[in-house]
Design a protein around this motif. Structure first.
Motif, PDB file in Angstrom:
ATOM      1  N   SER A 199      79.822  46.104  28.641  1.00 40.26           N
ATOM      2  CA  SER A 199      80.517  46.522  29.853  1.00 40.26           C
ATOM      3  C   SER A 199      81.631  47.470  29.434  1.00 40.26           C
ATOM      4  CB  SER A 199      81.097  45.321  30.608  1.00 40.26           C
ATOM      5  OG  SER A 199      82.134  44.722  29.865  1.00 40.26           O
ATOM      6  N   SER A 200      82.242  48.134  30.426  1.00 41.62           N
ATOM      7  CA  SER A 200      83.310  49.118  30.151  1.00 41.62           C
ATOM      8  C   SER A 200      82.841  50.186  29.171  1.00 41.62           C
ATOM      9  CB  SER A 200      84.563  48.418  29.611  1.00 41.62           C
ATOM     10  OG  SER A 200      85.031  47.456  30.531  1.00 41.62           O
ATOM     11  N   HIS A 201      81.552  50.532  29.278  1.00 42.20           N
ATOM     12  CA  HIS A 201      80.947  51.560  28.441  1.00 42.20           C
ATOM     13  C   HIS A 201      80.869  52.862  29.230  1.00 42.20           C
ATOM     14  CE1 HIS A 201      78.045  49.438  30.885  1.00 42.20           C
ATOM     15  NE2 HIS A 201      77.175  50.420  30.767  1.00 42.20           N
ATOM     16  N   CYS A 202      80.239  53.887  28.660  1.00 40.88           N
ATOM     17  CA  CYS A 202      79.999  55.152  29.365  1.00 40.88           C
ATOM     18  C   CYS A 202      78.514  55.489  29.289  1.00 40.88           C
ATOM     19  CB  CYS A 202      80.802  56.296  28.741  1.00 40.88           C
ATOM     20  SG  CYS A 202      82.570  56.233  29.072  1.00 40.88           S
ATOM     21  N   ALA A 203      78.014  56.164  30.315  1.00 42.83           N
ATOM     22  CA  ALA A 203      76.636  56.656  30.343  1.00 42.83           C
ATOM     23  C   ALA A 203      76.662  58.124  30.739  1.00 42.83           C
ATOM     24  CB  ALA A 203      75.787  55.845  31.316  1.00 42.83           C
ATOM     25  N   THR A 204      75.987  58.970  29.972  1.00 41.65           N
ATOM     26  CA  THR A 204      76.025  60.415  30.180  1.00 41.65           C
ATOM     27  C   THR A 204      74.613  60.978  30.214  1.00 41.65           C
ATOM     28  OG1 THR A 204      78.089  60.479  28.915  1.00 41.65           O
ATOM     29  CG2 THR A 204      76.993  62.588  29.337  1.00 41.65           C
ATOM     30  N   LEU A 205      74.286  61.707  31.279  1.00 42.72           N
ATOM     31  CA  LEU A 205      72.983  62.356  31.370  1.00 42.72           C
ATOM     32  C   LEU A 205      72.961  63.580  30.463  1.00 42.72           C
ATOM     33  CD1 LEU A 205      70.208  62.494  32.883  1.00 42.72           C
ATOM     34  CD2 LEU A 205      71.331  64.105  34.453  1.00 42.72           C
ATOM     35  N   LEU A 206      72.007  63.629  29.535  1.00 48.50           N
ATOM     36  CA  LEU A 206      71.873  64.766  28.630  1.00 48.50           C
ATOM     37  C   LEU A 206      71.018  65.853  29.269  1.00 48.50           C
ATOM     38  CD1 LEU A 206      71.235  62.850  25.268  1.00 48.50           C
ATOM     39  CD2 LEU A 206      73.419  63.553  26.270  1.00 48.50           C
ATOM     40  N   SER A 207      71.070  67.037  28.713  1.00 45.97           N
ATOM     41  CA  SER A 207      70.288  68.156  29.246  1.00 45.97           C
ATOM     42  C   SER A 207      68.789  67.901  29.115  1.00 45.97           C
ATOM     43  CB  SER A 207      70.674  69.448  28.523  1.00 45.97           C
ATOM     44  OG  SER A 207      70.542  69.305  27.121  1.00 45.97           O
ATOM     45  N   THR A 208      68.395  66.990  28.218  1.00 42.69           N
ATOM     46  CA  THR A 208      66.985  66.640  28.041  1.00 42.69           C
ATOM     47  C   THR A 208      66.478  65.699  29.133  1.00 42.69           C
ATOM     48  OG1 THR A 208      67.601  64.761  26.645  1.00 42.69           O
ATOM     49  CG2 THR A 208      67.172  66.869  25.530  1.00 42.69           C
ATOM     50  N   GLY A 209      67.402  65.128  29.906  1.00 45.96           N
ATOM     51  CA  GLY A 209      67.021  64.147  30.917  1.00 45.96           C
ATOM     52  C   GLY A 209      67.210  62.720  30.467  1.00 45.96           C
ATOM     53  N   SER A 210      67.450  62.518  29.158  1.00 45.12           N
ATOM     54  CA  SER A 210      67.755  61.178  28.657  1.00 45.12           C
ATOM     55  C   SER A 210      69.191  60.811  28.988  1.00 45.12           C
ATOM     56  CB  SER A 210      67.527  61.116  27.142  1.00 45.12           C
ATOM     57  OG  SER A 210      66.172  61.330  26.819  1.00 45.12           O
ATOM     58  N   VAL A 211      69.511  59.526  28.907  1.00 48.65           N
ATOM     59  CA  VAL A 211      70.863  59.039  29.185  1.00 48.65           C
ATOM     60  C   VAL A 211      71.438  58.427  27.916  1.00 48.65           C
ATOM     61  CG1 VAL A 211      72.282  57.476  30.560  1.00 48.65           C
ATOM     62  CG2 VAL A 211      70.289  58.602  31.593  1.00 48.65           C
ATOM     63  N   LEU A 212      72.604  58.913  27.508  1.00 48.88           N
ATOM     64  CA  LEU A 212      73.294  58.389  26.326  1.00 48.88           C
ATOM     65  C   LEU A 212      74.318  57.349  26.761  1.00 48.88           C
ATOM     66  CD1 LEU A 212      74.052  58.565  23.250  1.00 48.88           C
ATOM     67  CD2 LEU A 212      75.745  60.285  23.941  1.00 48.88           C
ATOM     68  N   VAL A 213      74.195  56.127  26.252  1.00 50.28           N
ATOM     69  CA  VAL A 213      75.154  55.055  26.526  1.00 50.28           C
ATOM     70  C   VAL A 213      75.989  54.825  25.283  1.00 50.28           C
ATOM     71  CG1 VAL A 213      75.382  52.576  26.959  1.00 50.28           C
ATOM     72  CG2 VAL A 213      73.804  53.942  28.322  1.00 50.28           C
ATOM     73  N   THR A 214      77.314  54.812  25.464  1.00 51.28           N
ATOM     74  CA  THR A 214      78.216  54.719  24.305  1.00 51.28           C
ATOM     75  C   THR A 214      79.182  53.555  24.446  1.00 51.28           C
ATOM     76  OG1 THR A 214      79.780  56.255  25.357  1.00 51.28           O
ATOM     77  CG2 THR A 214      78.150  57.192  23.857  1.00 51.28           C
ATOM     78  N   GLY A 215      79.385  52.860  23.308  1.00 49.68           N
ATOM     79  CA  GLY A 215      80.436  51.860  23.199  1.00 49.68           C
ATOM     80  C   GLY A 215      80.337  50.742  24.208  1.00 49.68           C
ATOM     81  N   GLY A 216      81.509  50.208  24.571  1.00 47.28           N
ATOM     82  CA  GLY A 216      81.586  49.086  25.485  1.00 47.28           C
ATOM     83  C   GLY A 216      82.256  47.893  24.841  1.00 47.28           C
ATOM     84  N   PHE A 217      82.096  46.769  25.497  1.00 51.19           N
ATOM     85  CA  PHE A 217      82.832  45.558  25.137  1.00 51.19           C
ATOM     86  C   PHE A 217      81.917  44.366  25.312  1.00 51.19           C
ATOM     87  CE2 PHE A 217      85.694  42.043  26.376  1.00 51.19           C
ATOM     88  CZ  PHE A 217      86.656  42.102  25.374  1.00 51.19           C
ATOM     89  N   ASP A 218      81.927  43.434  24.352  1.00 53.35           N
ATOM     90  CA  ASP A 218      81.133  42.216  24.470  1.00 53.35           C
ATOM     91  C   ASP A 218      81.741  41.118  23.615  1.00 53.35           C
ATOM     92  OD1 ASP A 218      79.046  40.477  25.206  1.00 53.35           O
ATOM     93  OD2 ASP A 218      77.867  41.029  23.450  1.00 53.35           O
ATOM     94  N   ARG A 219      81.950  39.964  24.220  1.00 51.27           N
ATOM     95  CA  ARG A 219      82.470  38.785  23.529  1.00 51.27           C
ATOM     96  C   ARG A 219      83.766  39.092  22.762  1.00 51.27           C
ATOM     97  NH1 ARG A 219      76.910  38.661  22.858  1.00 51.27           N
ATOM     98  NH2 ARG A 219      75.861  36.905  23.840  1.00 51.27           N
ATOM     99  N   GLY A 220      84.655  39.828  23.397  1.00 52.08           N
ATOM    100  CA  GLY A 220      85.955  40.103  22.802  1.00 52.08           C
ATOM    101  C   GLY A 220      85.957  41.161  21.726  1.00 52.08           C
TER     102      GLY A 220
END
Length: 339
Positions: A199-220
């Motif tokens: 959660s508290s991550h980011c998702a970015t649509l790439l020019s290829t049409g794929s989605v890049l999900v970065t980072g986030g938070f889990d279990r502290g």
């Protein structure tokens, strides 16, 4: 900026200025201001009808901006929504949502309607419901509910017009389920789960049409892993880890197809100033020059001149942490030139 704020929104208007509105500093804010890239200056504009933070702001096809939901206090979300008219620089109330919510997502669909999904209900209960705003009629209508109630998730409009929702939080755990919304049928369908719950991550649509999900938070723990969603196969694949684990950061698609990740938190009360750039061709991350101050919960807006405006958020750590009025502009260096 003229006002320190965090948990606010920033919207690039059709005229090229940036509208920053709401947020929190010792309570929710009504104030709004405009950034002019031509002068590098901020100017106050009319206040919102309702103070709100953790809300959404969506630029509509007619150039107005829809503000929906949010809260004055986290346990007290609101259903109200309002419109900002950039030409008149005035606010106008519009219809209320069917469900009060904050920390939700809002996505402009190809048909001009706005999909609002999930978020927090009263006293922090996660929501599975979603609804549609019709700018032509100025009304909200219920649409299909997600299979999983969530907040702190991401919603991304895919090239085929469907909307990918992934991750988030549903007490007491972070989530890995992902779902697709089909505007043609008004229904949700499940797709493959993410590799990592976050959660508290980011998702970015790439020019290829794929989605890049970065980072986030889990279990502290802050997460350094990243992954790619491929719509053609509705599957996830792991890609290179971030150089620095983080959550509550920003992620921006640059004009050349790279992805800029800025700031965030890497511990329970440890903000960072690190900046990284993702190369989708090589699937690698490279560190860039830092922000100059540690910052989280800021906004990042790509301007017409290719710079990224980083505005507000929370700076400092521990007892020294507080909302900030400062803003930073990032310009990606030319190849062969140090950032």
């Amino acid at each position: 900026m003229t006002k320190a704020r965090t948990e606010h929104t920033a919207t690039l208007l059709t005229v090229g200025t940036v509208l920053v509105a709401g947020g929190e500093r010792d309570g929710a804010l009504r104030s709004a201001e405009l950034f002019d890239p031509a002068t590098g200056l901020w100017q106050k504009t009319a206040k919102m009808a309702t103070a709100r933070s953790s809300h959404t702001a969506t630029l509509l096809p007619n150039g107005t901006v829809l503000f929906a939901g949010g809260s004055i206090y986290w346990w007290e979300p609101m259903a109200s929504s309002e419109l900002f008219d950039p030409a008149a620089r005035l606010w106008q109330n519009t219809a209320k949502m069917a469900t009060a919510r904050s920390s939700h997502t809002a996505t402009l669909l190809p048909n001009g309607k706005v999909l609002v999904a999930g978020g927090l209900a009263e006293y922090g209960a996660p929501l599975a419901s979603s609804e549609l705003y019709d700018p032509a009629a100025g009304t909200w209508t219920a649409t299909g509910s997600m299979a999983v109630a969530r907040h702190g998730h991401c919603a991304t409009l895919l090239l085929d017009g469907t909307v990918l929702v992934c991750g988030g939080y549903a007490n007491p755990q972070r989530l890995d389920p992902a779902e697709l919304y089909n505007p043609q049928t008004g229904t949700w369908s499940t797709v493959a789960r993410m590799k990592v719950a976050r959660s508290s991550h980011c998702a970015t649509l790439l020019s290829t049409g794929s989605v890049l999900v970065t980072g986030g938070f889990d279990r502290g723990v802050a997460i350094a892993t990243t992954e790619l969603y491929k719509p053609a196969t509705e599957t996830w694949s792991a890609t290179a880890d971030l150089k620095v684990a983080r959550y509550d950061h920003s992620s921006t698609l640059m004009p050349d197809g790279t992805v800029l990740v800025v700031g965030g938190m890497t511990g329970s009360d440890e903000r960072i100033d690190s900046v990284e750039l993702f190369d989708p061709l090589l699937e690698t991350w490279s560190l860039q020059t830092g922000l100059g101050d540690v910052r989280s919960d800021h906004t990042a807006t790509l301007l017409a001149n290719g710079t990224v405006l980083i505005a507000g958020g929370t700076v400092g750590n521990g007892d020294d942490s507080e909302p900030t009025a400062s803003a930073v502009a990032y310009l990606k260096p030319c190849k062969g030139v140090s950032p």
